[in-house]
Design an enzyme around this catalytic site. Structure first.
Site, short mmCIF file in Angstrom:
data_model
loop_
_atom_site.label_atom_id
_atom_site.label_comp_id
_atom_site.label_asym_id
_atom_site.label_seq_id
_atom_site.Cartn_x
_atom_site.Cartn_y
_atom_site.Cartn_z
N ASP A 12 0.84 -1.20 0.00
CA ASP A 12 0.00 0.00 0.00
C ASP A 12 0.88 1.25 0.00
OD1 ASP A 12 -2.80 0.97 0.38
OD2 ASP A 12 -1.95 1.86 2.19
N GLU A 29 14.95 -14.12 -0.23
CA GLU A 29 15.20 -15.36 0.53
C GLU A 29 14.14 -16.41 0.16
OE1 GLU A 29 15.10 -14.29 4.70
OE2 GLU A 29 16.48 -12.63 4.34
C1 BGC Z 1 -5.56 2.11 -0.28
C2 BGC Z 1 -6.76 2.83 0.23
C3 BGC Z 1 -6.43 3.35 1.61
C4 BGC Z 1 -5.14 4.17 1.60
C5 BGC Z 1 -4.60 4.37 2.97
C6 BGC Z 1 -4.59 3.24 -0.43
O1 BGC Z 1 -4.07 3.61 -1.49
O2 BGC Z 1 -5.74 1.44 -1.50
O3 BGC Z 1 -7.91 2.04 0.24
O4 BGC Z 1 -7.47 4.16 2.06
O5 BGC Z 1 -4.13 3.55 0.87
O6 BGC Z 1 -4.08 3.19 3.45
#
Ligand code: BGC
Length: 551
Positions: free
Chosen positions: A216, A276
């Protein structure tokens, strides 16, 4: 059988045949809250996913990416993690997760999980410790900063979800940074201890048998430690690929709150851990409206950082004319010739592309074929294979804090997160026996999986055929890319691998257009769905031609 082995690598990783499987893979994104509920609490769960893995296997994809299922207060529906090493009870247990991996592997499906390393929930014990123990070992695990002399935040950084990116804490008498909700404090990756703790989380899940990660907000990991203000963008350069245009977040050039060069060294540390595990992979989400493709190039080149990145090039509102798609693909070739993209049209954060671009049924098919012909891997979002449109969720039923804040100009992300319709003759589409956390869109019922199973010409059948065709042509998954021709209404790509060239010519319009075939001894791919023939003079509206020739 539990796939976890403590002092050795999981069996499937050792046995993994092709460490490069991810190149050109088709990855299916599952948003677990809305996929399948197995205990009638109205919220999808891991057992529900296991129950529906057959649908995913039938689609022919290589892997699934499961959006976060970790312990969380769910303020951002799981993207606010309070325990990285456990499953939230609403989704099940670690045992359920082990069973999911085992079943997916039996079906030949790899499993990627969604790691949110940039921030935690404010209920994570690390944050509580950092906030409450000013002299403790974790005092600098988050980004704390003093107020300016006039009491205002340290700089001009803004939150994607609206307002300042700084929240005041009266206990510490300091501000902390949050790029998203105030309940999502930003981890300070300048601290080696934080990096080590996060890499331990990575190891924990690899040892448990996952095949990799969707990372993310990967370009948000570091902030400028001098806390310099972001410069303003000239109004003509503002664009809303990341945050909707109701949010002045887009008015800044995000030089200092994200996209920091320090990230490269951390990504190398991350990659060393992944290496790894022979066949583990990673796909980083790069959100930046100004230089997304350049950042993708930086992060995926050299084979020593992440394997793939995806950005918002085709997740934005900008209509993907042939010219626009060609520009994006050619720019990617220019800036990232040894990098690897993962392209997506839809996900859990954006309006479903069918509605966003107002695509007819034939247009959806043409764009799906185009996606399968791009150089890179592909992410499909659950329901895309059914041709789902964006659902309307009334304000009273809205869940997404982002939408609640900016309603009605921006309605948030709930419209793409409504439950998957499995059967037609049931109010909740077979998603749940309870009241779904978001309403089932009634217009989705006629696109239910069980109904489309009976429709050889339906959207689901088309996606299956298109994915199957891609799998027969290594040039489509792994080959080089050349944009042979394009205008607003058409695009022609040539993919080349070993001794084979694959031509993909697409009519992206409602009118028939002359078929222009580049020089070569082309043979029509008769197994490609909806392909024209090389002897045709025209492409029908939204038709494709797939053909092969010796390289
Ligand atoms: C995720 C979102 C989230 C954000 C904060 C993003 O890009 O895909 O759904 O709200 O990151 O974590």
């Amino acid at each position: 059988m539990n796939v976890l082995m403590t002092d050795q690598q999981p069996q499937h990783a050792v046995l993994a045949a092709d460490p490069d499987w991810w190149r050109g893979a088709v990855i299916y994104q599952i948003y677990p809250r809305s996929f399948q509920d197995s205990n009638n609490d109205g919220i999808g769960d891991l057992s529900g996913i296991i129950h529906r893995l057959g649908h995913i296997a039938d689609l022919g994809v290589d892997a699934i990416w499961i959006s976060p299922f970790f312990k969380s207060p769910m303020k951002d529906f799981g993207y606010d993690v309070s325990d990285y090493r456990d499953v939230d009870p609403m989704f099940g247990s670690l045992g359920d997760f082990d069973a999911l991996i085992e079943r997916a592997h039996e079906l030949g499906i790899k499993v990627l999980i969604d790691l949110v390393l940039s921030h935690t929930s404010d209920e994570h014990p690390w944050f509580k410790d950092s906030r409450d123990n000013h002299d403790g070992a974790r005092r600098d695990w988050y980004v704390w900063a003093d107020a300016k002399p006039d009491g205002t935040p340290p700089n001009n950084w803004l939150s994607i979800f609206g307002g300042s990116a700084w929240e005041w804490d009266g206990g510490r008498m300091q501000y902390y940074l949050h790029n998203f909700l105030t309940s999502q404090p930003d981890l300070n990756l300048h601290s080696p201890d934080v990096q080590d703790a996060l890499l331990d989380v990575v190891r924990f899940w690899l040892n448990r048998g996952v095949d990799g990660f969707r990372l993310d907000t990967i370009n948000f990991y570091f902030h400028d430690d001098k806390l310099r203000d972001n410069p303003a963008l000239p109004p003509e350069d503002r664009n809303d690929t990341i945050a909707p245009s109701v949010n002045p977040y887009n008015w800044q050039d995000h030089l200092h709150d994200k996209n920091r060069p320090e990230n490269l060294a951390f990504l190398k540390r991350f990659r060393a851990v992944l290496d790894e595990f022979p066949a583990a992979t990673s796909v980083g989400e790069v959100g930046d409206a100004q230089r997304g493709l350049e950042i993708q190039a930086e992060y995926t080149s050299g084979g020593d950082k992440v394997h793939m990145c995806y950005d918002f090039a085709f997740l934005s509102n900008a209509y993907p004319t042939g010219t626009r798609v060609a520009n994006v693909l050619e720019k990617f070739e220019r800036v990232a010739s040894d990098g690897w993209a993962c392209w997506a049209y839809s996900n859990h954060d954006v309006v479903r592309h069918t509605s966003r671009w107002n695509l007819s049924d034939p247009a959806q098919r043409a764009y799906a074929a185009l996606l399968m012909a791009m150089r890179g891997s592909v992410c499909l979002y659950q329901g895309e294979e059914l041709g789902l449109t964006e659902a309307y969720v009334p304000f009273e039923e809205l869940q997404d804090p982002y939408g609640i804040r900016f309603w009605p100009k921006f309605k948030g992300r709930d419209g793409c997160r409504t439950p998957i319709p499995w059967v037609q003759d049931n109010r909740n589409g077979g998603f749940s026996g309870g009241k779904p956390w978001l309403p089932m869109a009634m217009e989705h019922l006629e696109k239910a999986v069980a109904k489309q199973e009976q429709e050889p010409e339906g959207m689901l059948a088309f996606y299956r055929a298109m994915i199957a065709f891609r799998a027969t042509q290594p040039a489509l998954s792994k080959g080089t890319l050349q944009v042979a021709a394009h205008d607003d209404n058409s695009i022609t790509l040539i993919r080349t691998h070993d001794d084979t060239r694959v031509l993909c010519a697409l009519n992206l319009s409602d009118d028939a257009i002359p078929l222009m075939i580049p020089e070569g001894d082309w043979t029509t791919c008769t197994d490609a769905p909806f392909s024209a023939d090389t002897t045709d003079t025209h492409l029908a509206p939204w038709q494709a031609l797939f053909a092969t020739a010796p390289a």
